[in-house]
Design an enzyme around this catalytic site. Structure first.
Site, PDB file in Angstrom:
ATOM      1  N   HIS A 130     -33.119  26.707  20.035  1.00 53.19           N
ATOM      2  CA  HIS A 130     -33.686  26.428  21.256  1.00 53.19           C
ATOM      3  C   HIS A 130     -34.530  27.419  21.922  1.00 53.19           C
ATOM      4  CE1 HIS A 130     -30.112  27.771  23.260  1.00 53.19           C
ATOM      5  NE2 HIS A 130     -30.747  27.969  24.269  1.00 53.19           N
ATOM      6  N   ASP A 160     -28.623  24.746  16.195  1.00 54.32           N
ATOM      7  CA  ASP A 160     -29.007  25.404  16.974  1.00 54.32           C
ATOM      8  C   ASP A 160     -29.188  26.709  16.588  1.00 54.32           C
ATOM      9  OD1 ASP A 160     -30.056  26.386  19.253  1.00 54.32           O
ATOM     10  OD2 ASP A 160     -28.699  25.789  20.828  1.00 54.32           O
ATOM     11  N   SER A 240     -28.377  32.762  25.976  1.00 50.46           N
ATOM     12  CA  SER A 240     -28.266  32.097  24.693  1.00 50.46           C
ATOM     13  C   SER A 240     -28.829  33.064  23.721  1.00 50.46           C
ATOM     14  CB  SER A 240     -29.543  30.937  25.034  1.00 50.46           C
ATOM     15  OG  SER A 240     -28.871  29.928  25.735  1.00 50.46           O
ATOM     16  N   SER A 257     -25.148  28.631  21.865  1.00 48.72           N
ATOM     17  CA  SER A 257     -25.948  27.524  22.224  1.00 48.72           C
ATOM     18  C   SER A 257     -26.086  27.116  23.538  1.00 48.72           C
ATOM     19  CB  SER A 257     -25.357  26.359  21.476  1.00 48.72           C
ATOM     20  OG  SER A 257     -26.247  25.154  21.369  1.00 48.72           O
TER      21      SER A 257
END
Length: 286
Positions: A130, A160, A240, A257
């Site tokens: 992401h 992810d 993240s 994630s």
């Protein structure tokens, strides 16, 4: 394991997390399951939910965050009852954690570097998918004057993780930045329930806890992610992509994630297993 696909700059790109923290149980009216619990729960697509086996109770657990509406909650309770699963609420908002700040930078996003890996003599940054989805070119500084590299792969949602190929002249040791200091990374590993672990991120530094779940499914507003590691470690926006690791052995287990909560009240976080990323792209840790 899934349906698809470091540290002068050290590992960090993480979550856009919402306030909230410890899990509060929602009274459950679990009935005897009428079919395979995982088969029933796999049909849940409501944003703000996650499910998987809770090793503490030996039962499947469906968790919901504060964005789940009363109407959806009633429907989810029915599914949980049919599956014989526990229904629990996690305060806050379940989402990937990406933010503007320090770490690695692309577009308007700040994430954390997860690991330095290589294929032959070509080196890559592994971070959250992401994050890499947000920009093609990534930088080592917030002014975006020092080029880190170029995005070469993104797998999100379903998975992810993503890759950034080094094109700049930045050193990329096989290490985790521990705020301060460096921990040498000796290789990848697989998580197990109860394992003592730490994570490193550009927003909240190093935080430690234990592995509380494996093969977890998370329903973000942006899509479903499968096969994640769950821990009781907190995180916040910008963490993240940062690494989940075992300090005693220098072993990386996964990359952040997303999650719920924050590092004031506490939280729950989910990680993409690193072994899958390495296998998917044919990479090794230096």
């Amino acid at each position: 394991m899934r349906r698809s696909p470091l540290a002068a700059l050290a590992l960090t790109i993480l979550l856009l997390l919402a306030p909230g923290a410890a899990q509060a149980a929602v009274p459950d009216r679990a009935a005897a399951p009428t079919t395979d619990p995982a088969a029933l729960l796999s049909g849940v697509r409501t944003a703000g939910t996650a499910w998987g086996l809770d090793p503490a109770t030996g039962r499947m657990t469906l968790t919901v965050d504060d964005t789940v509406t009363p109407r959806d909650l009633r429907a989810l309770r029915t599914v949980a009852d049919r599956a014989g699963a526990l229904l629990r609420r996690e305060p806050g908002t379940l989402r990937p954690l990406i933010a503007g700040g320090q770490g690695i930078y692309g577009g308007g996003a700040r994430c954390s570097l997860g690991a330095n890996a290589r294929s032959g003599s070509t080196y890559y940054v592994i971070t959250a998918g992401h994050c890499t989805a947000a920009a093609a070119t990534w930088y080592a500084d917030s002014a975006q004057s020092t080029v880190l590299g170029t995005r070469t792969a993104t797998s999100y949602p379903t998975n992810d993780y993503g890759l950034i190929r080094y094109t700049g002249r930045i050193a990329h040791p096989s290490a985790v930045y521990t705020y301060p200091g460096l921990l040498t990374i000796n290789g990848p590993g697989n998580a197990y329930i109860g394992q003592a672990v730490c994570r490193s991120g550009s927003t909240t530094g190093v935080r430690c806890g234990t592995v509380t779940g494996l093969n977890q499914t998370v329903n973000y507003a942006t899509g479903v992610i499968y096969g994640l590691i769950r821990t009781n470690i907190c995180a916040e926006p910008g963490d993240s992509g940062g690494p989940l690791y075992v300090a005693a052995t220098g072993t990386i287990l996964g990359i952040l994630s997303g999650g719920t909560g924050n590092c004031t009240a506490g939280g729950t976080t989910y990680y993409q297993p690193i072994a899958e990323v390495l296998a998917t792209y044919g990479l090794t840790l230096p």
